[in-house]
Motif scaffolding. Structure first.
Motif, PDB file in Angstrom:
ATOM      1  N   ALA A  48     116.031  89.435  39.772  1.00 14.62           N
ATOM      2  CA  ALA A  48     116.191  88.061  39.298  1.00 14.62           C
ATOM      3  C   ALA A  48     115.320  87.105  40.118  1.00 14.62           C
ATOM      4  CB  ALA A  48     117.659  87.637  39.374  1.00 14.62           C
ATOM      5  N   ARG A  49     115.274  87.314  41.448  1.00 14.34           N
ATOM      6  CA  ARG A  49     114.422  86.467  42.293  1.00 14.34           C
ATOM      7  C   ARG A  49     112.952  86.625  41.928  1.00 14.34           C
ATOM      8  NH1 ARG A  49     118.376  87.769  45.796  1.00 14.34           N
ATOM      9  NH2 ARG A  49     117.341  89.606  46.643  1.00 14.34           N
ATOM     10  N   GLU A  50     112.538  87.845  41.603  1.00  9.56           N
ATOM     11  CA  GLU A  50     111.153  88.073  41.197  1.00  9.56           C
ATOM     12  C   GLU A  50     110.880  87.422  39.836  1.00  9.56           C
ATOM     13  OE1 GLU A  50     110.975  92.336  41.222  1.00  9.56           O
ATOM     14  OE2 GLU A  50     110.874  92.442  43.417  1.00  9.56           O
ATOM     15  N   ASP A  51     111.818  87.579  38.919  1.00 10.16           N
ATOM     16  CA  ASP A  51     111.640  87.081  37.556  1.00 10.16           C
ATOM     17  C   ASP A  51     111.617  85.562  37.490  1.00 10.16           C
ATOM     18  OD1 ASP A  51     111.445  87.672  34.673  1.00 10.16           O
ATOM     19  OD2 ASP A  51     113.411  86.688  34.581  1.00 10.16           O
ATOM     20  N   VAL A  52     112.347  84.908  38.354  1.00  7.19           N
ATOM     21  CA  VAL A  52     112.454  83.443  38.300  1.00  7.19           C
ATOM     22  C   VAL A  52     111.114  82.773  38.605  1.00  7.19           C
ATOM     23  CG1 VAL A  52     113.132  82.953  40.692  1.00  7.19           C
ATOM     24  CG2 VAL A  52     114.047  81.561  38.839  1.00  7.19           C
ATOM     25  N   GLN A  53     110.175  83.508  39.172  1.00 13.06           N
ATOM     26  CA  GLN A  53     108.862  82.938  39.457  1.00 13.06           C
ATOM     27  C   GLN A  53     108.155  82.449  38.200  1.00 13.06           C
ATOM     28  OE1 GLN A  53     107.869  82.250  42.580  1.00 13.06           O
ATOM     29  NE2 GLN A  53     109.916  83.021  43.035  1.00 13.06           N
ATOM     30  N   ARG A  54     108.513  83.003  37.060  1.00 11.52           N
ATOM     31  CA  ARG A  54     107.879  82.544  35.819  1.00 11.52           C
ATOM     32  C   ARG A  54     108.301  81.125  35.467  1.00 11.52           C
ATOM     33  NH1 ARG A  54     111.155  84.625  30.782  1.00 11.52           N
ATOM     34  NH2 ARG A  54     113.068  85.290  31.792  1.00 11.52           N
ATOM     35  N   PHE A  55     109.311  80.593  36.157  1.00  9.79           N
ATOM     36  CA  PHE A  55     109.768  79.230  35.927  1.00  9.79           C
ATOM     37  C   PHE A  55     109.362  78.290  37.054  1.00  9.79           C
ATOM     38  CE2 PHE A  55     112.846  81.951  33.707  1.00  9.79           C
ATOM     39  CZ  PHE A  55     112.670  81.475  32.426  1.00  9.79           C
ATOM     40  N   SER A  56     108.449  78.727  37.907  1.00  4.85           N
ATOM     41  CA  SER A  56     108.045  77.888  39.032  1.00  4.85           C
ATOM     42  C   SER A  56     107.296  76.656  38.543  1.00  4.85           C
ATOM     43  CB  SER A  56     107.153  78.673  39.995  1.00  4.85           C
ATOM     44  OG  SER A  56     105.879  78.900  39.428  1.00  4.85           O
ATOM     45  N   LEU A  57     107.297  75.620  39.361  1.00  2.00           N
ATOM     46  CA  LEU A  57     106.609  74.385  39.006  1.00  2.00           C
ATOM     47  C   LEU A  57     105.127  74.652  38.763  1.00  2.00           C
ATOM     48  CD1 LEU A  57     106.568  71.348  38.614  1.00  2.00           C
ATOM     49  CD2 LEU A  57     106.320  71.095  41.085  1.00  2.00           C
ATOM     50  N   GLU A  58     104.535  75.471  39.614  1.00  2.00           N
ATOM     51  CA  GLU A  58     103.109  75.785  39.475  1.00  2.00           C
ATOM     52  C   GLU A  58     102.813  76.421  38.122  1.00  2.00           C
ATOM     53  OE1 GLU A  58      99.922  78.771  41.547  1.00  2.00           O
ATOM     54  OE2 GLU A  58     101.325  77.718  42.857  1.00  2.00           O
ATOM     55  N   ARG A  59     103.625  77.384  37.719  1.00  2.00           N
ATOM     56  CA  ARG A  59     103.415  78.054  36.426  1.00  2.00           C
ATOM     57  C   ARG A  59     103.613  77.087  35.265  1.00  2.00           C
ATOM     58  NH1 ARG A  59     104.454  83.792  36.027  1.00  2.00           N
ATOM     59  NH2 ARG A  59     103.660  83.475  33.950  1.00  2.00           N
ATOM     60  N   MET A  60     104.599  76.213  35.376  1.00  2.00           N
ATOM     61  CA  MET A  60     104.851  75.246  34.310  1.00  2.00           C
ATOM     62  C   MET A  60     103.688  74.263  34.190  1.00  2.00           C
ATOM     63  SD  MET A  60     107.574  76.063  32.859  1.00  2.00           S
ATOM     64  CE  MET A  60     109.150  76.833  33.042  1.00  2.00           C
ATOM     65  N   VAL A  61     103.164  73.807  35.322  1.00  2.00           N
ATOM     66  CA  VAL A  61     102.020  72.883  35.294  1.00  2.00           C
ATOM     67  C   VAL A  61     100.812  73.575  34.666  1.00  2.00           C
ATOM     68  CG1 VAL A  61     100.365  71.633  36.744  1.00  2.00           C
ATOM     69  CG2 VAL A  61     102.817  71.454  37.209  1.00  2.00           C
ATOM     70  N   GLU A  62     100.566  74.827  35.044  1.00  2.00           N
ATOM     71  CA  GLU A  62      99.449  75.577  34.470  1.00  2.00           C
ATOM     72  C   GLU A  62      99.595  75.692  32.953  1.00  2.00           C
ATOM     73  OE1 GLU A  62      99.453  79.312  36.512  1.00  2.00           O
ATOM     74  OE2 GLU A  62      98.639  78.456  38.351  1.00  2.00           O
TER      75      GLU A  62
END
Length: 75
Positions: A48-62
């Motif tokens: 879950a900790r690994e998967d949540v990276q897809r919701f990071s601010l950086e990914r959302m901005v990209e």
């Protein structure tokens, strides 16, 4: 619980456990299973900790930048 939003975020038995909405018995069973099985509990937490990276601010901005770039290039 297996609400629509939770099902979009959680992969059952991979990044969490989904139980039917308003099913208290299934929820209690899932909690008890996690309390009894440290390996499963830790595995779900790690994934879950690994998967949540897809919701990071950086990914959302990209993603938003890509939408604007695509929109501007199609003009």
């Amino acid at each position: 619980t297996a609400t629509e939003g939770a099902q979009e975020i959680i992969e059952n038995k991979e990044t969490g456990l989904l139980v039917p909405v308003k099913d208290i018995e299934k929820l209690a069973e899932a909690i008890a299973a996690l309390l009894e099985n440290a390996e499963q509990r830790n595995g779900l937490g790690t994934r879950a900790r690994e998967d949540v990276q897809r919701f990071s601010l950086e990914r959302m901005v990209e993603s938003v930048e890509r939408v604007y770039t695509d929109a501007m290039s199609s003009r």
